[in-house]
Enzyme design. Sequence first.
Site, short mmCIF file in Angstrom:
data_model
loop_
_atom_site.label_atom_id
_atom_site.label_comp_id
_atom_site.label_asym_id
_atom_site.label_seq_id
_atom_site.Cartn_x
_atom_site.Cartn_y
_atom_site.Cartn_z
N GLU A 16 -7.99 5.35 -10.15
CA GLU A 16 -6.88 6.09 -10.76
C GLU A 16 -6.72 5.72 -12.24
O GLU A 16 -6.83 4.55 -12.61
CB GLU A 16 -5.58 5.80 -10.02
CG GLU A 16 -5.55 6.27 -8.59
CD GLU A 16 -4.22 5.97 -7.93
OE1 GLU A 16 -3.18 6.44 -8.43
OE2 GLU A 16 -4.22 5.23 -6.91
N ASP A 37 -6.27 9.20 -0.74
CA ASP A 37 -5.43 10.27 -0.21
C ASP A 37 -5.40 11.51 -1.11
O ASP A 37 -5.40 12.64 -0.62
CB ASP A 37 -4.00 9.77 0.08
CG ASP A 37 -3.38 8.97 -1.04
OD1 ASP A 37 -3.94 8.95 -2.16
OD2 ASP A 37 -2.33 8.34 -0.81
N THR A 38 -5.44 11.31 -2.42
CA THR A 38 -5.48 12.47 -3.31
C THR A 38 -6.76 13.27 -3.11
O THR A 38 -6.82 14.46 -3.42
CB THR A 38 -5.37 12.04 -4.78
OG1 THR A 38 -6.48 11.21 -5.12
CG2 THR A 38 -4.08 11.30 -5.05
N SER A 69 0.83 -1.19 0.00
CA SER A 69 0.00 0.00 0.00
C SER A 69 0.86 1.24 0.00
O SER A 69 2.04 1.20 0.39
CB SER A 69 -0.93 0.02 1.22
OG SER A 69 -0.17 -0.01 2.41
N GLU A 75 -5.13 2.00 -10.88
CA GLU A 75 -5.36 1.39 -9.57
C GLU A 75 -6.77 1.71 -9.09
O GLU A 75 -7.45 2.57 -9.66
CB GLU A 75 -4.35 1.93 -8.53
CG GLU A 75 -2.89 1.73 -8.89
CD GLU A 75 -2.37 0.36 -8.54
OE1 GLU A 75 -3.16 -0.46 -8.02
OE2 GLU A 75 -1.18 0.08 -8.80
N GLY A 81 2.47 2.88 -2.18
CA GLY A 81 3.72 2.90 -2.94
C GLY A 81 4.85 2.13 -2.31
O GLY A 81 5.98 2.15 -2.83
N ARG A 140 4.31 11.04 5.69
CA ARG A 140 3.33 12.11 5.51
C ARG A 140 2.78 12.51 6.87
O ARG A 140 2.16 11.73 7.57
CB ARG A 140 2.22 11.60 4.59
CG ARG A 140 1.34 12.65 4.02
CD ARG A 140 0.57 12.11 2.83
NE ARG A 140 -0.27 10.98 3.15
CZ ARG A 140 -0.56 9.99 2.31
NH1 ARG A 140 -0.05 9.98 1.10
NH2 ARG A 140 -1.36 9.01 2.66
#
Length: 391
Positions: A261, A280-281, A153, A273, A155, A358
């Site tokens: 995505e 999150d985006t 997850s 994806e 990346g 993050r």
Amino acid sequence: MTIFPKKIMLLGSGELGKEMAIAAQRIGCTVIACDRYPDAPAMQIADLDEVFDMKDPISLKQIIRKHAPDLVIPEIEALAVDALIELEQEGITIIPNARATAITMNRDKIRNLASKDLKLKTANFEYASNKQELANAARKIGYPVIIKPAMSSSGKGQSFVKIENDLDHAWEIAMKGSRGKSNLVIVEQFVEFDLEITLLTIRQKNGTTIFCPPIGHEQSDGDYQCSWQPAKLDNHHLKQAQAMAKAVTDKLGGVGLFGVEFFICGNDVIFSELSPRPHDTGLVTLISQSISEFELHLRAVLELPIPEIITTKAAASRVILSKKNISNVAYKGLKEALSKSNTKILLFGKSNAKQGRRMGVALSIDENVEIARLKADEAANCIEVIEKQSD
């Protein structure tokens, strides 16, 4: 008639879970926040919390049965999905459903569903379960390639590989970033795209699917760095993306918001994806839309009305990252960041940090996307994650 309060259990209590908990409490729901570590962001505001290994099926079933929630909302991929399937058969409501959760936590399963079952356009890809298969797959596809674990997850474990000599290192990175015991990796064609977007797609129980305006985003090592809404997309591309998103979410079934995505490449829209939950985006929707992605997810799963979604002219987000490992987090620069007009700072409440983790996000709105992005970048750059000094 929907009677409140509802009891909602979050499986995963990071920053997205925290926003989900806030949205749920605002409409009278009781929130139980679960994660593998204490004092996770959503736990800081939840009504109840549980700390346990959610990959352990016995513990997962025990905790869910203990609380008997009206809804279980997975917020992460690292879950014992077979336990969720068993619980669903007992009458526990899993969002969007246990099958969709199981498919989307495995990149190979969602990729197979999209490309083989639905015949959607994807990047060329192969699977590999050892270093020799990895080398063969990379040669077949042609360099450069993207290598990522089939189970991971945000990346984790992803590499961009230009030459064969770098494959061994990429394999090690993939194994380190892989979730569970899987040693399967995806070897994917590197796509030269014009734009990468997230299309927030909401399935409602009555069968109607609605979409938010497309969100453009940029990633680094597979993890989101910034996003903006609306993304500049012509009607031809938008209709393609909406049709593909509806096809794959209809196949998964259930209700709620999905983050789908895509790559925009010339005239083509390429499926990338999918997450069966707020994305999150989509944090940008906290400032860009009259109904955020978290509220939309809740309204869909609780069968509440979703009227017209009103958006601002332009909005943008930029993540706030830690530049080093920190055991006791504090922040500098908040005053400077908040001096900018139409800008917000969200700090997630994580007590420790690793380099690149993050820690928050800057959000900004303006007349056009370019200015909104610049303002969000400037605000995020004001914030520095530092070690808290002892009293």
